[in-house]
Design an enzyme around this catalytic site. Structure first.
Site, PDB file in Angstrom:
ATOM      1  CG  ASP A 107      -2.180   0.666   0.800  1.00 49.55           C
ATOM      2  OD1 ASP A 107      -2.621   0.860  -0.123  1.00 49.55           O
ATOM      3  OD2 ASP A 107      -2.935   1.362   1.940  1.00 49.55           O
ATOM      4  CE1 TYR A 164       4.818  -6.712   3.163  1.00 50.86           C
ATOM      5  CE2 TYR A 164       3.923  -8.875   3.625  1.00 50.86           C
ATOM      6  CZ  TYR A 164       3.985  -7.644   2.921  1.00 50.86           C
ATOM      7  OH  TYR A 164       3.159  -7.648   1.940  1.00 50.86           O
TER       8      TYR A 164
END
Length: 440
Positions: A107, A164
């Protein structure tokens, strides 16, 4: 002999300019460039490749290409245009025409160090993809390597796991408490209360498998409460904003506002099968409580992992000191050096302000200050203290009163929200949207 234009009249000068313009157009019409045949992509052979690249998320409006205008460019749009300029793909056909597929969407504000896309460029031979694309891309997007792949390879579905990283400082946080909470994430769980719920996606399965969840130091211990840590989260797939929601709850645990068991409670969405099961001792949380997710800046998609039989990453480096790999390293090293200088400058700004202004009272972590939400000292004027709950990257949610997560207002049940969307806005669509496997 050069004419003496100073002695010419206005009409003579105009006539001369027209004569030169006519010669210019005549020469251009007979030039090799003007007579060059158009490039037909359909007449050129194709081979499927994968590209591994990194990008600075704060410069872009997310990874995914958007049909409408966006405040900032998207990474995919900029990368695709670089392929177009290199005449590797046909712009008129868009991403679909070259079989463009990404490993996972990030995002707005989220960075990546190992994002992967697969596609069919118009070339049969091995090209210097790294150097070709990096010459056309801005410094905030760098191609690291490429690999030949099989025709049935999918950047999304062939990915074994996604890794991540979320970076943060230890200021006001109890790291062991956060680590205790993070360990509870390992395994397969229902993460509906630890992600953003979007009825437009029509998601009904929120089970995801976390392979590793660990907090590790990045900077030396001598940095004190400025020590930088990283939350490493590895899983086969992720839900929308899942990492940032998890990190927000870990921050609450680190301050002492919530206990590590809150992670287990938020994953306890169905009634226990028996009274003797561990879940029976936890509160049932079948609807997500309202809370703000962590900031996007510290989040990075570190790696997209594939089987060795699927990819063979390679570069254009010729092994010389002036090779492509050396140039790419120097570029990123220079950016890193400049960032270090910015850090030192900001540190001195903070030192300068402390000469005239005292730092605010430190309430967190409760495990070190001995405070609780009910024993916070009032100010000299008798006012209630304002708590700054960390959200990452120096951002805070400020409030005079903290409401525990399980006492907050709950969102509608997923089934209710999905059904409301289907009979409302969803009735305009022929089929439900799907969620990417790697989404942040």
């Amino acid at each position: 002999m050069t004419p003496n234009y100073e002695s010419w009249s206005k009409d003579e000068l105009i006539a001369r300019l027209r004569e030169l313009e006519a010669k210019k157009h005549a020469n251009a019409s007979h030039s090799p460039v003007a007579s060059k045949k158009p490039f037909h992509f359909s007449s050129h052979p194709k081979r499927k490749i994968a590209i591994k690249f990194c990008y600075s998320g704060w410069e872009y409006n997310g990874l995914a290409y958007q049909n409408g205008p966006t405040p900032l460019p998207t990474v995919e749009d900029v990368l695709f245009k670089a392929f177009v300029k290199a005449r590797l793909v046909d712009e008129t056909g868009g991403l679909d025409s070259c079989g463009w597929e990404k490993c996972g969407r990030t995002d707005r504000g989220v960075s990546a160090a190992g994002q992967v896309v697969s596609l069919w460029p118009s070339t049969k031979h091995e090209l210097s993809y790294v150097s070709i694309l990096n010459r056309l891309l801005p410094p905030t997007i760098r191609v690291l390597a490429w690999s030949p792949i099989s025709p049935d390879f999918s950047a999304r579905f062939n990915c074994k796991h996604r890794h991540y990283k979320y970076f943060f400082t230890s200021h006001g946080l109890d790291i062991p408490l956060m680590q205790s909470a993070a360990k509870r994430l390992i395994g397969e769980h229902d993460f509906r209360n630890l992600c953003k719920l979007d009825p437009g996606k029509q998601i009904t399965n929120f089970h995801r498998c976390v392979m590793r969840a660990q907090i590790n130091p990045v900077s030396p211990e001598s940095d004190g409460d400025k020590r930088v840590y990283v939350f490493d989260l590895v899983g086969s797939a992720f839900l929308y904003h899942q990492v940032r929601h998890i990190m927000a709850v870990l921050f609450l645990v680190g301050t002492g506002l919530e206990q590590p068991s809150i992670i287990s409670a938020l994953m306890n969405v169905f009634p226990a099968e028996s009274d003797s099961s561990p879940e029976s001792q936890l509160p049932l949380v079948d609807r997500k409580p309202e809370y703000q997710m962590a900031d996007a800046l510290p989040l990075m998609l570190w790696d997209c992992a594939y089987a060795d039989s699927d990819v063979t990453w390679q570069t254009d480096d010729d092994g010389t000191e002036s090779g492509t790999g050396s140039d790419l390293y120097h570029q990123l090293h220079s950016i890193h050096q400049r960032s270090l200088i910015h850090t030192v400058l900001d540190e001195h700004f903070l030192t300068a302000v402390t000469q005239y202004h005292s730092p605010p009272p430190q309430y967190f972590p409760f495990s070190q200050t001995g405070l609780t939400p009910h024993t916070l000292p009032r100010s000299n004027l008798g006012r209630e203290p304002v708590l700054g709950v960390p959200l990452g990257a120096g951002t805070y949610k400020r409030s005079a009163k903290y409401v525990p997560l399980l006492e907050r207002k709950r969102l509608d049940h997923v089934d209710v929200a999905n059904e409301r969307w289907r009979i409302g806005r969803g009735s305009k669509y022929s089929k439900p949207k799907t969620l990417d496997d790697g989404v942040e």
